[in-house]
Scaffold this motif. Structure first.
Motif, PDB file in Angstrom:
ATOM      1  N   GLY A  99      -0.229  -2.594  -4.727  1.00 58.56           N
ATOM      2  CA  GLY A  99      -0.557  -1.285  -4.881  1.00 58.56           C
ATOM      3  C   GLY A  99       0.477  -0.520  -5.551  1.00 58.56           C
ATOM      4  N   ALA A 100       1.632  -1.185  -5.903  1.00 59.05           N
ATOM      5  CA  ALA A 100       2.749  -0.290  -6.548  1.00 59.05           C
ATOM      6  C   ALA A 100       2.062   0.014  -8.167  1.00 59.05           C
ATOM      7  N   GLN A 101       1.544   1.302  -8.090  1.00 59.12           N
ATOM      8  CA  GLN A 101       0.993   1.532  -9.121  1.00 59.12           C
ATOM      9  C   GLN A 101       1.784   2.016 -10.255  1.00 59.12           C
ATOM     10  N   ASN A 102       3.112   2.613  -9.618  1.00 59.03           N
ATOM     11  CA  ASN A 102       3.892   3.184 -10.782  1.00 59.03           C
ATOM     12  C   ASN A 102       5.089   1.998 -11.200  1.00 59.03           C
ATOM     13  N   TRP A 155      -2.685  -5.509  -7.869  1.00 58.69           N
ATOM     14  CA  TRP A 155      -2.979  -4.042  -8.193  1.00 58.69           C
ATOM     15  C   TRP A 155      -1.751  -3.186  -8.502  1.00 58.69           C
ATOM     16  N   CYS A 156      -0.829  -4.260  -9.171  1.00 57.19           N
ATOM     17  CA  CYS A 156       0.414  -3.457  -9.909  1.00 57.19           C
ATOM     18  C   CYS A 156      -0.148  -3.196 -11.356  1.00 57.19           C
ATOM     19  N   ALA A 162       0.823  -1.351  -0.022  1.00 58.82           N
ATOM     20  CA  ALA A 162       0.023  -0.060  -0.160  1.00 58.82           C
ATOM     21  C   ALA A 162       0.847   1.358   0.010  1.00 58.82           C
ATOM     22  N   SER A 167       1.989   3.570  -2.734  1.00 56.97           N
ATOM     23  CA  SER A 167       1.627   4.106  -4.397  1.00 56.97           C
ATOM     24  C   SER A 167       2.546   5.061  -4.886  1.00 56.97           C
ATOM     25  N   THR A 209       8.267   5.010  -7.556  1.00 50.80           N
ATOM     26  CA  THR A 209       8.594   4.815  -8.889  1.00 50.80           C
ATOM     27  C   THR A 209       9.648   3.829  -9.232  1.00 50.80           C
TER      28      THR A 209
END
Length: 354
Positions: A250-253, A275-276, A225, A227, A230
């Motif tokens: 949750g590592a969105q970048n 959720w990557c 969690a 996010s 980078t």
């Protein structure tokens, strides 16, 4: 008749004084501390027997108990806890800085051998409390203070000053620590093996990179969690050659390029990519080829992966994977239980997230 009564009494006494203690000596090592404390009340013989084994009294377990602060102070006043190695106060109630001050004032000697301290959920403990308790525990190796928003960089500064041997550190949910804390950890704990930074939302790439460059002994890294990081930081995870557990939920970048660098961690056993969302087959295939010892992998919610990455995973990891979550991966069409078992015959868990 009297002789029989005398003989029976002698046998009973022998049973109580000799047989029972011998049995207890065998089974006591498998009992929880709370069970051992209950046994102390059974008989004087049993009490003496149990107290005579110092190895049974190396743990104080006050998990989820009320009045934990006063209980802890009282416990450390008892001689059998003179060399306690572990104190567990996870989600204990009524433990405050003032109780830690009492420990330092009255029972400093009893904490000199302490190696593990769990303050998870003890939200009344502040930086001041951390200063007090760490100054009494020079041999501390494991420190956990999950879900405490009162902890800041000041508390971490006290920790690294007072405790030089930390190898396992859990700061999950300590939302007010900044990159300065990571700098302190990197400079002082280069033998660190486990670090949990879950939901430490004010951290940046710069702070994490300091950890990744200097703490090369890390075996477990939890970045759940978070996010804001980078690829600039994620790529340096490749420096952790001993890493076995990595949580990037949750590592969105995180991109395929970053994941390809992580694939250099050849000893990785558990990887959470839930959720990557920027990840595709390219990144997962790189992981498959680089991390052939994977036992746990979650791709939950990643829409950019397809059956192609599973085929490559099967080629490299079919003998090791026991947990695989591809729920929500709409690009994977063959994801029924039976179809997954054909690719990964050792699978036992198909759903990590609900």
């Amino acid at each position: 008749m009297d002789e029989e009564k005398v003989k029976a009494a002698e046998e009973e006494e022998t049973w109580g004084k000799e047989t029972v203690p011998k049995v207890i000596r065998i089974v006591s090592t498998r009992l929880s501390q709370r069970d051992l404390i209950s046994l102390l009340l059974v008989s004087p013989w049993l009490h003496r027997t149990l107290v005579s084994y110092p190895s049974l009294w190396l743990v104080i377990d006050l998990r989820e108990m009320n009045n934990a602060g006063n209980r802890l102070v009282a416990a450390l006043s008892i001689p059998r806890y003179r060399h306690v190695r572990e104190i567990n106060l996870e989600f204990a109630q009524d433990i405050e800085d003032r109780h830690l001050e009492l420990l330092k004032t009255k029972w400093l000697g009893s904490l000199q051998d302490l190696e593990s301290l769990n303050l998870n959920g003890c939200q009344k403990i502040s930086d001041k409390g951390i200063e007090i308790i760490t100054s009494t525990c020079p041999e501390l190796k494991v420190f956990s203070i999950y879900w405490n928003v009162r902890v800041t960089d000041i508390g971490i500064q006290h920790l690294v000053k007072n405790c030089k041997h930390i190898i396992d550190l859990n700061l999950s949910g300590c939302k007010n620590i900044l990159d300065k804390s990571l700098q302190l950890i990197a400079d002082n704990y280069q033998e660190l093996e486990s670090l949990n930074l879950t939901r430490c939302v004010k951290l940046t790439d710069g702070g994490l990179q300091k950890i990744l460059i200097k703490c090369s002994s890390l075996r477990s890294l939890n970045l759940y969690a978070l996010s804001g990081f980078t690829d600039e930081a994620y790529k340096k995870i490749s420096l952790l050659s001993h890493l076995r557990f990595l949580d990037l939920c949750g590592a969105q970048n995180l991109s395929d390029e970053g994941l390809a660098c992580i694939a250099k961690c050849k000893n990785l056993v558990s990887l959470n990519l839930t959720w990557c969302v920027r990840t595709t087959d390219v990144g997962v295939m790189a992981i498959a080829e680089g991390c052939s010892s994977l036992e746990f992998l979650s791709l939950f919610g990643i829409v950019g992966v397809t059956d192609k990455c599973l085929e490559v995973l099967s080629r490299f990891c079919s003998n090791t994977l026991t947990t695989l979550d591809v729920n929500g991966c709409v690009g994977i069409k063959r994801r029924s239980r039976d179809e997954l078992l054909q690719l990964f015959p050792h699978l036992m868990c198909f759903k990590v997230h609900s």
